[in-house]
Motif scaffolding. Structure first.
Motif, mmCIF file in Angstrom:
data_model
loop_
_atom_site.group_PDB
_atom_site.id
_atom_site.type_symbol
_atom_site.label_atom_id
_atom_site.label_comp_id
_atom_site.label_asym_id
_atom_site.label_seq_id
_atom_site.Cartn_x
_atom_site.Cartn_y
_atom_site.Cartn_z
ATOM 1 N N ASN A 27 0.459 -1.167 -0.420
ATOM 2 C CA ASN A 27 0.473 -0.277 0.393
ATOM 3 C C ASN A 27 0.933 1.456 -0.021
ATOM 4 O OD1 ASN A 27 -3.292 -0.933 0.337
ATOM 5 N ND2 ASN A 27 -1.803 -1.942 1.583
ATOM 6 N N TYR A 28 1.814 1.222 0.772
ATOM 7 C CA TYR A 28 2.783 1.974 0.762
ATOM 8 C C TYR A 28 3.497 2.730 -0.669
ATOM 9 C CZ TYR A 28 3.029 3.950 5.625
ATOM 10 O OH TYR A 28 2.648 4.552 7.112
ATOM 11 N N GLN A 29 3.925 1.444 -1.429
ATOM 12 C CA GLN A 29 4.453 1.838 -2.249
ATOM 13 C C GLN A 29 3.133 2.786 -3.908
ATOM 14 O OE1 GLN A 29 7.799 1.104 -2.545
ATOM 15 N NE2 GLN A 29 8.659 -0.140 -3.006
ATOM 16 N N ILE A 30 2.777 1.826 -3.276
ATOM 17 C CA ILE A 30 1.014 2.110 -4.750
ATOM 18 C C ILE A 30 1.112 3.329 -4.458
ATOM 19 C CG2 ILE A 30 -0.824 2.644 -5.713
ATOM 20 C CD1 ILE A 30 0.449 -0.270 -6.007
ATOM 21 N N VAL A 105 -4.989 15.789 -4.010
ATOM 22 C CA VAL A 105 -5.892 16.174 -2.771
ATOM 23 C C VAL A 105 -6.524 15.262 -2.279
ATOM 24 C CG1 VAL A 105 -6.462 17.895 -1.151
ATOM 25 C CG2 VAL A 105 -4.963 18.736 -1.747
ATOM 26 N N LYS A 106 -7.968 14.964 -2.473
ATOM 27 C CA LYS A 106 -8.422 13.854 -2.392
ATOM 28 C C LYS A 106 -7.844 12.141 -2.581
ATOM 29 C CE LYS A 106 -12.785 16.350 -3.623
ATOM 30 N NZ LYS A 106 -13.824 16.524 -4.478
ATOM 31 N N GLY A 107 -7.538 12.524 -3.515
ATOM 32 C CA GLY A 107 -6.467 10.631 -3.518
ATOM 33 C C GLY A 107 -5.819 10.845 -2.374
ATOM 34 N N ILE A 108 -5.016 11.806 -1.874
ATOM 35 C CA ILE A 108 -3.118 11.374 -1.351
ATOM 36 C C ILE A 108 -4.726 11.568 0.441
ATOM 37 C CG2 ILE A 108 -2.291 13.397 0.829
ATOM 38 C CD1 ILE A 108 -1.668 14.030 -2.091
ATOM 39 N N MET A 109 -5.926 12.744 0.667
ATOM 40 C CA MET A 109 -6.464 11.716 1.580
ATOM 41 C C MET A 109 -7.335 10.876 2.036
ATOM 42 S SD MET A 109 -8.961 14.776 3.556
ATOM 43 C CE MET A 109 -10.478 13.548 2.416
ATOM 44 N N GLN A 110 -7.745 10.082 0.975
ATOM 45 C CA GLN A 110 -8.232 8.612 0.684
ATOM 46 C C GLN A 110 -6.694 7.626 1.251
ATOM 47 O OE1 GLN A 110 -9.858 7.186 -3.255
ATOM 48 N NE2 GLN A 110 -10.738 5.822 -2.629
ATOM 49 N N GLY A 111 -5.794 8.130 0.350
ATOM 50 C CA GLY A 111 -4.361 6.991 0.473
ATOM 51 C C GLY A 111 -4.634 6.598 2.015
ATOM 52 N N TYR A 112 -3.854 7.802 2.587
ATOM 53 C CA TYR A 112 -3.912 7.744 4.005
ATOM 54 C C TYR A 112 -5.232 7.376 4.519
ATOM 55 C CZ TYR A 112 0.337 11.042 3.928
ATOM 56 O OH TYR A 112 1.386 11.056 3.379
ATOM 57 N N GLN A 113 -6.147 7.564 4.866
ATOM 58 C CA GLN A 113 -7.484 6.554 4.983
ATOM 59 C C GLN A 113 -7.447 5.160 4.985
ATOM 60 O OE1 GLN A 113 -10.829 8.873 3.385
ATOM 61 N NE2 GLN A 113 -10.722 10.101 5.156
ATOM 62 N N ASN A 114 -6.816 4.498 3.902
ATOM 63 C CA ASN A 114 -6.181 3.744 3.647
ATOM 64 C C ASN A 114 -5.418 2.626 4.219
ATOM 65 O OD1 ASN A 114 -8.855 2.548 1.914
ATOM 66 N ND2 ASN A 114 -7.465 3.300 0.309
ATOM 67 N N LEU A 115 -4.500 3.366 4.564
ATOM 68 C CA LEU A 115 -3.271 3.120 5.535
ATOM 69 C C LEU A 115 -3.718 2.941 6.876
ATOM 70 C CD1 LEU A 115 -0.602 5.135 3.762
ATOM 71 C CD2 LEU A 115 -0.293 3.228 3.306
ATOM 72 N N ILE A 116 -4.367 4.508 7.733
ATOM 73 C CA ILE A 116 -4.430 4.400 8.916
ATOM 74 C C ILE A 116 -5.927 2.996 8.946
ATOM 75 C CG2 ILE A 116 -6.189 5.340 10.439
ATOM 76 C CD1 ILE A 116 -5.054 7.743 8.479
ATOM 77 N N GLU A 117 -6.087 2.854 8.663
ATOM 78 C CA GLU A 117 -7.343 1.164 9.057
ATOM 79 C C GLU A 117 -6.987 0.035 8.563
ATOM 80 O OE1 GLU A 117 -10.596 -0.752 6.423
ATOM 81 O OE2 GLU A 117 -10.569 1.311 5.809
ATOM 82 N N LEU A 118 -5.717 0.024 7.870
ATOM 83 C CA LEU A 118 -4.729 -1.156 7.997
ATOM 84 C C LEU A 118 -3.919 -0.905 9.098
ATOM 85 C CD1 LEU A 118 -3.413 -3.748 6.372
ATOM 86 C CD2 LEU A 118 -2.055 -2.180 4.915
ATOM 87 N N ARG A 143 -0.754 8.332 14.076
ATOM 88 C CA ARG A 143 -0.758 9.802 15.021
ATOM 89 C C ARG A 143 -0.660 11.081 14.133
ATOM 90 N NH1 ARG A 143 3.189 12.411 16.297
ATOM 91 N NH2 ARG A 143 4.290 10.593 16.927
ATOM 92 N N GLU A 144 0.291 10.411 13.214
ATOM 93 C CA GLU A 144 1.217 11.574 12.000
ATOM 94 C C GLU A 144 -0.100 11.709 10.964
ATOM 95 O OE1 GLU A 144 4.976 10.370 10.849
ATOM 96 O OE2 GLU A 144 5.606 9.321 11.898
ATOM 97 N N GLN A 145 -0.093 10.382 10.654
ATOM 98 C CA GLN A 145 -1.650 10.518 9.311
ATOM 99 C C GLN A 145 -2.368 11.216 9.532
ATOM 100 O OE1 GLN A 145 -0.800 6.595 8.238
ATOM 101 N NE2 GLN A 145 1.141 7.080 7.346
ATOM 102 N N GLU A 146 -3.405 10.864 10.751
ATOM 103 C CA GLU A 146 -4.543 11.310 11.218
ATOM 104 C C GLU A 146 -4.481 12.945 11.326
ATOM 105 O OE1 GLU A 146 -6.123 7.519 14.140
ATOM 106 O OE2 GLU A 146 -5.215 9.841 15.207
ATOM 107 N N LYS A 147 -3.374 13.568 11.066
ATOM 108 C CA LYS A 147 -3.598 14.905 12.125
ATOM 109 C C LYS A 147 -3.248 15.213 10.331
ATOM 110 C CE LYS A 147 -0.585 18.554 13.081
ATOM 111 N NZ LYS A 147 0.887 19.512 14.378
#
Length: 157
Positions: A27-30, A105-118, A143-147
């Motif tokens: 997920n991080y790589q993609i 920006v929406k794509g980045i936000m969604q990516g971080y949301q996926n990372l947080i869930e995992l 913590r970082e990504q929620e911010k």
């Protein structure tokens, strides 16, 4: 007596964690490549601001790619390293040909949301396995990504 790995974790638990961490690595790589693409292709009135911010994001993501891979090795497993495998196991999909600032920006936000869930799933597994190293690592990421999600949400209005 149970079989443990070099850092004293039960081998079965370490293997389950490494498998989940390999999913995280994919997920991080993609996500890294998506953000890199946004950085390269961004157009519009917020170009300078977003181009710089996207570089900040992908630079941090690249550091985390290395840290996740090294944690997998610490657990006694091998990190997945083929892009074809990343595409197969990642929840985050490739985002191609995006140049609109809002869409990026929406794509980045969604990516971080996926990372947080995992990472929350990994945090739970790590806690159950008494794996403080993995738990601390993903806890810091969360913590970082929620911010970051909060800030991206504020940017989008």
């Amino acid at each position: 007596m149970s079989e443990t790995n070099a850092i004293g974790l039960h081998a079965d638990n370490a293997n389950r964690l490494a498998e989940k961490l390999n999913e995280l690595l994919a997920n991080y790589q993609i996500f890294y490549m998506n953000v890199r693409g946004y950085h390269w292709n961004i157009k519009g009135p917020n170009f300078f601001e977003l181009h710089t911010k996207f570089e900040e994001f992908y630079t941090d993501l690249l550091v985390k790619v290395d840290e996740v891979a090294e944690r997998i090795l610490t657990l006694g497993a091998q990190p997945v390293h083929a892009y074809s495998d990343y595409v197969k196991i990642s929840r985050i999909e490739e985002d191609k040909n995006v140049s609109d600032g809002q869409a990026c920006v929406k794509g980045i936000m969604q990516g971080y949301q996926n990372l947080i869930e995992l990472q929350r799933e990994i945090l739970s597994l790590a806690s159950d396995a008494d794996d403080e190293g993995t738990a601390a690592q993903v806890s810091d990421y969360i913590r970082e990504q929620e911010k970051t999600v909060w800030m991206l949400s504020a940017y989008l209005g």
